[in-house]
Design an enzyme around this catalytic site. Structure first.
Site, short mmCIF file in Angstrom:
data_model
loop_
_atom_site.label_atom_id
_atom_site.label_comp_id
_atom_site.label_asym_id
_atom_site.label_seq_id
_atom_site.Cartn_x
_atom_site.Cartn_y
_atom_site.Cartn_z
N SER B 149 5.93 -2.11 -6.29
CA SER B 149 4.96 -2.86 -5.59
C SER B 149 5.56 -3.33 -4.05
O SER B 149 5.79 -2.34 -3.29
CB SER B 149 5.17 -4.24 -6.14
OG SER B 149 4.25 -5.00 -5.86
N ASP B 291 -5.19 -0.18 -11.28
CA ASP B 291 -4.19 -0.96 -10.57
C ASP B 291 -5.18 -1.74 -9.68
O ASP B 291 -5.87 -1.01 -8.81
CB ASP B 291 -3.21 -0.25 -9.59
CG ASP B 291 -2.43 -1.28 -8.97
OD1 ASP B 291 -2.82 -2.53 -8.49
OD2 ASP B 291 -1.19 -0.88 -8.80
N HIS B 321 -1.34 -3.37 -12.10
CA HIS B 321 -0.39 -3.37 -11.12
C HIS B 321 1.17 -3.69 -11.77
O HIS B 321 2.18 -3.21 -11.35
CB HIS B 321 -0.61 -4.76 -9.99
CG HIS B 321 0.28 -4.39 -8.70
ND1 HIS B 321 0.25 -3.25 -7.90
CD2 HIS B 321 1.21 -5.07 -8.30
CE1 HIS B 321 1.20 -3.75 -7.00
NE2 HIS B 321 1.69 -4.75 -7.24
#
Lengths: 346, 346
Positions: B149, B291, B321
């Site tokens: 991320s 995602d 995600h």
């Protein structure tokens, strides 16, 4: 079939509305009116509500009710009488399936849209209100109910509760229940309004809710195309490319929407549930691949539940949930097939 | 290669940290420390910031930096010294690729995570801070930077700006730029905080922002499975099934996150941009189909830009995600392949 359900029908005199007269020349002008009815709300008891409606098109033509999202209203398209643009204008004009010379088009403001009913409103309540309105207008049976988004939910309820008054249903971008992810998204929008209300910043809260809703109505593809510029730093804060657009969308919405109307109609989407097997009229389900609120799998489940009454049409659109309002050529073609299934109105 | 960049490196004495000594027995205990450095922030000039770090695992093993999302921190996994759970614990234990007996694992708190830097922070700033931290810790070169991320964005910047200090990069769920749709979603979360701040309801604003973020981290599939119950009406308001979960997620987050830390790190994601062609180290991009923040198409574009340096691994996960934190078996297998490309550490 009784045209009037005495449990819900308490019409007031409506001098603006002349009854349909057989043999009259087609009259493409539009009529508007309001009627007060008593509704037995599913979650809030008996309430007296006002329904605002508009009829447009040939007086002797089959009637098609066109019902849109929670922000839609009775004015579908411009006419000689009411020339301002309508919310469904690109779908309701002479070259289209919803040609006012061929169909009498009925639009309405949803129960609660005036912001004066601060109570939980179910889609079943809306369907009962539609039935009462038809009785008031002396319309025995709809040629079709074309419902988009919230209108699809109301249409499904209408098909369950008042099937004798409906020949066919077209349900666009709406299913038998809200998807739990979409329900969570709306619940957070309502929390944005509540956060604003804490400080009497109702407009700011509603604007933020609308901006979050815009993200659910549109798609990544559209944003990638329109808002790919790098962010700016304004007054020490990062401002991304889409924020001007979102600001404008929020401001436009706040200017025309009472907070309570939005809250109660947003809730109403999440209260919606029907048993697809209880729908007993031919139903065309139009689904949009890429709709972030109504995933294709829910439309498929709805059509499976409809059994012999259901058929599914799918289109792919970068406009996602808003495809009905944006992909008007393709939607019109699908409507033509749904409303003239055997080419009987060529 | 200079280990110390004099432009950014102003170490303070750090008595808690014993320098690495060749020939020392492996020490699986962990070390923590803080260092003050001067950073030339890309958008806010020179600032003195504090960096908190933790090292865990064999003192003579190759060093792997593991960097997570904006809410991650220096404590990756429990150790004898710091036995509490870490944010990456399920990936950093003896049976895993990130085995502290095989790798020395470095974690850090991002610049701004303490909430004391109220200025725009770029991922380039974070990468420079990592370089300064490595100099302070006398780590010449990382065996790998594993970034997930926000950590993937910082890792990409690090690979562009400090490639001599890095052997390989693994970038999970992060690309060369934020997707415009995801950027808009974050911008609205920041507006929720701003709405709360209007009335000193900072915690409520941050909680709402976190709840909206949760929707972006997860998927429709997960919500459909967990929150399919009909809504309830509580105090006259509709409450959907996911709201308990969202309330709890918001409350947990507010309890551990300074508002300014969240705001500035959220902005930092949207400031991120790199030229993939400028990355000159072997890079494994791990993308998650589903995602909602980093669409597969952006990961594909990143890998195309990386040319001969890039390879792509894709997994499908209902966790979207958050797959890095949830699909730990599959992520571990991908990490094994990326960190031991020729089986040299079997």
């Amino acid at each position: 079939m009784s045209l009037v359900d005495p449990a819900v029908f308490h019409p007031e005199p409506n001098p603006a509305y002349p009854p349909c007269a057989a043999g009259r020349e087609p009259d493409l002008a539009a009529l508007r009116g309001e009627v007060a009815i008593e509704l037995a709300l599913r979650h809030a008891g008996n309430r007296r509500v006002r329904l605002a409606w508009e009829l447009q098109g040939a007086a002797d033509a089959p009637v098609v009710l066109v019902a849109g999202g929670i922000s839609a209203h009775r004015h579908l398209a411009p006419s000689a009488t009411f020339p301002e643009p309508g919310w469904a204008g690109a779908l309701a004009e002479p070259s289209r399936t919803l040609d006012p010379a061929r169909f009498r088009l009925l639009g309405l403001d949803y129960v609660g849209a005036d912001g004066r009913l601060d109570a939980p409103i179910d889609t079943a309540d809306q369907a009962d209100a539609v039935a009462a309105l038809l009785s008031h207008l002396r319309i025995g049976r709809l040629h079709a109910f074309v419902g988009y988004s919230y209108g699809a939910l109301v249409g499904l309820q209408f098909a369950v509760r008042h099937s004798a008054r409906l020949e066919r249903l077209v349900a666009v971008s709406g299913a038998h229940r809200p998807h739990p992810y979409a329900a969570a998204w709306r619940a957070l929008q309502r929390r944005a309004v509540a956060l604003g209300q804490l400080q009497c910043a109702d407009a700011q809260g509603l604007s933020l809710a609308r901006q979050f809703a815009m993200l659910s109505y549109r798609t990544q593809e559209e944003f990638a195309e329109r808002f790919d510029a790098p962010p700016e730093i304004v007054n020490g804060r990062v401002r991304v490319a889409a924020e001007d657009y979102l600001d404008a969308a929020g401001a436009r919405y706040v200017a025309r929407t009472p907070v309570d109307a939005w809250l109660r109609l947003s809730e109403s989407i999440d209260l919606h549930r029907i048993d697809p097997a209880a729908v007993a009229v031919p139903t065309t389900v139009i689904a949009v691949e890429g709709d972030r609120l109504v995933p294709l799998s829910d439309s498929v489940a709805l059509v499976e539940g409809l059994g012999a009454h259901g058929s599914l049409r799918v289109l792919r659109s970068a406009y996602g949930h808003d495809a009905f309002l944006k992909e008007t050529d393709r939607i019109d073609a699908l409507l033509r097939n749904a409303l003239h299934p055997h080419g009987e109105i060529a």
